[in-house]
Write a protein that holds these residues in place. Structure first.
Motif, PDB file in Angstrom:
ATOM      1  N   CYS A 208      21.835  86.355  32.721  1.00 23.65           N
ATOM      2  CA  CYS A 208      22.187  84.946  32.569  1.00 23.65           C
ATOM      3  C   CYS A 208      23.485  84.827  31.763  1.00 23.65           C
ATOM      4  O   CYS A 208      23.589  85.360  30.652  1.00 23.65           O
TER       5      CYS A 208
ATOM      6  N   CYS B 221      22.638  82.513  28.459  1.00 13.52           N
ATOM      7  CA  CYS B 221      21.807  82.914  27.312  1.00 13.52           C
ATOM      8  C   CYS B 221      21.531  84.402  27.240  1.00 13.52           C
ATOM      9  O   CYS B 221      20.808  84.839  26.350  1.00 13.52           O
TER      10      CYS B 221
ATOM     11  N   CYS C 152      16.841  82.378  35.428  1.00  9.67           N
ATOM     12  CA  CYS C 152      16.761  82.880  34.056  1.00  9.67           C
ATOM     13  C   CYS C 152      15.400  82.499  33.486  1.00  9.67           C
ATOM     14  O   CYS C 152      15.051  81.318  33.462  1.00  9.67           O
TER      15      CYS C 152
ATOM     16  N   CYS D 224      16.320  80.150  29.910  1.00  8.64           N
ATOM     17  CA  CYS D 224      16.867  78.789  29.974  1.00  8.64           C
ATOM     18  C   CYS D 224      16.593  78.127  31.324  1.00  8.64           C
ATOM     19  O   CYS D 224      16.951  76.971  31.530  1.00  8.64           O
TER      20      CYS D 224
HETATM   21 ZN   LIG Z   1      19.538  81.695  30.615  1.00  6.81          ZN
END
Ligand SMILES: [Zn+2]
Length: 251
Positions: free
Chosen positions: A187, A190, A220, A223
């Motif tokens: 990701c 994050c 992800c 998030c």
């Molecule tokens: Zn993420």
């Protein structure tokens, strides 16, 4: 104690740390007390994580080596690895986990795009960076030389360029990561590793055209951002290919 003179020669691009008034790669230090080689090198402006090999009067030494008499010192960076003395090297290559300081957001994004694990918090203070580095065993990426000189830093790198793409190439070279590139697996927001997502389960969240044109999705787990090979994908793909080509070619 009788004062003694240490002559240091900094090889390859370690010169950049010496400052303009040094005028070259040679530095002389007059010392009046026993000093560790690490302290002498850092007093010249060169952070220890940038130093891969030290020769004192033609003998390889570690950072703890103490100087007490006249000496001739040769200092080499990581990039200069030849065939000899590889067992005496002070740095580690192949590290894939990093923590980047708040100024390196674009480098962070690039490295994540290539699949590398980079902890990043734009507002992180120095002690937080050092804490994440030590607790999670990460290499520190920063253009703050003082921070890189901190005694608890084991692995780290000072990106030479101010350009994020150049910095990315530097990091891949420095840690020899070109074989470990795994694009679109992490990701960008994050840092979590992406998971395959079932299109049927995402239907409510997708735009109508995305539903029609795409079948491969990743999500992800942290998030919940959804990734698919959309229009931005070919741009990123091109970027990755450029980086790969640059890493393979010599500068
Ligand atoms: Zn993420």
């Amino acid at each position: 104690m009788k004062p003694f003179k240490v002559r240091l020669r900094f090889h390859a691009d370690l010169k950049i740390f010496l400052g303009s008034k040094a005028g070259g790669a040679l530095v002389e230090r007059l010392l009046a007390e026993k000093t560790s080689i690490k302290d002498v090198i850092e007093s010249c402006g060169v952070p220890h994580p940038e130093v891969d090999l030290i020769l004192v009067d033609d003998q390889t030494v570690g950072f703890n080596h103490t100087l007490a008499t006249d000496a001739k010192v040769e200092v080499f960076p990581v990039e200069n690895r030849g065939t000899s003395q590889t067992d005496k090297r002070l740095q580690t290559i192949g590290l894939t986990r990093f923590v980047a300081d708040g100024h390196l957001g674009k480098l962070t994004r690039n490295l994540r795009l290539l699949g590398f694990d980079v902890a990043y918090d734009q507002g992180a203070e120095d002690r937080q960076l050092l804490d994440v580095m030590a607790r999670q065993n990460r290499a520190l990426l920063t253009r703050d030389r003082r921070l890189l000189m901190h005694a608890i830093v084991q692995h780290g790198y000072y990106p030479r360029s101010q350009n994020p793409d150049e910095q990315t190439i530097e990091v891949i070279r420095r840690f020899e990561l070109s074989e470990l590139i795994a694009p679109f697996t992490r990701c960008l927001r994050c840092n979590a590793p992406l998971e395959q997502a079932d299109k049927a389960e995402l239907m409510d969240e997708l735009e109508p055209l995305t539903k029609i044109y795409y079948d491969q999705f990743r999500r992800c787990p942290d998030c919940e951002h959804i990734y698919w090979p959309g229009s931005h994908f070919s741009k990123l793909q091109k970027r990755i290919e450029e980086i790969r080509a640059r890493v393979r070619g010599k500068p």
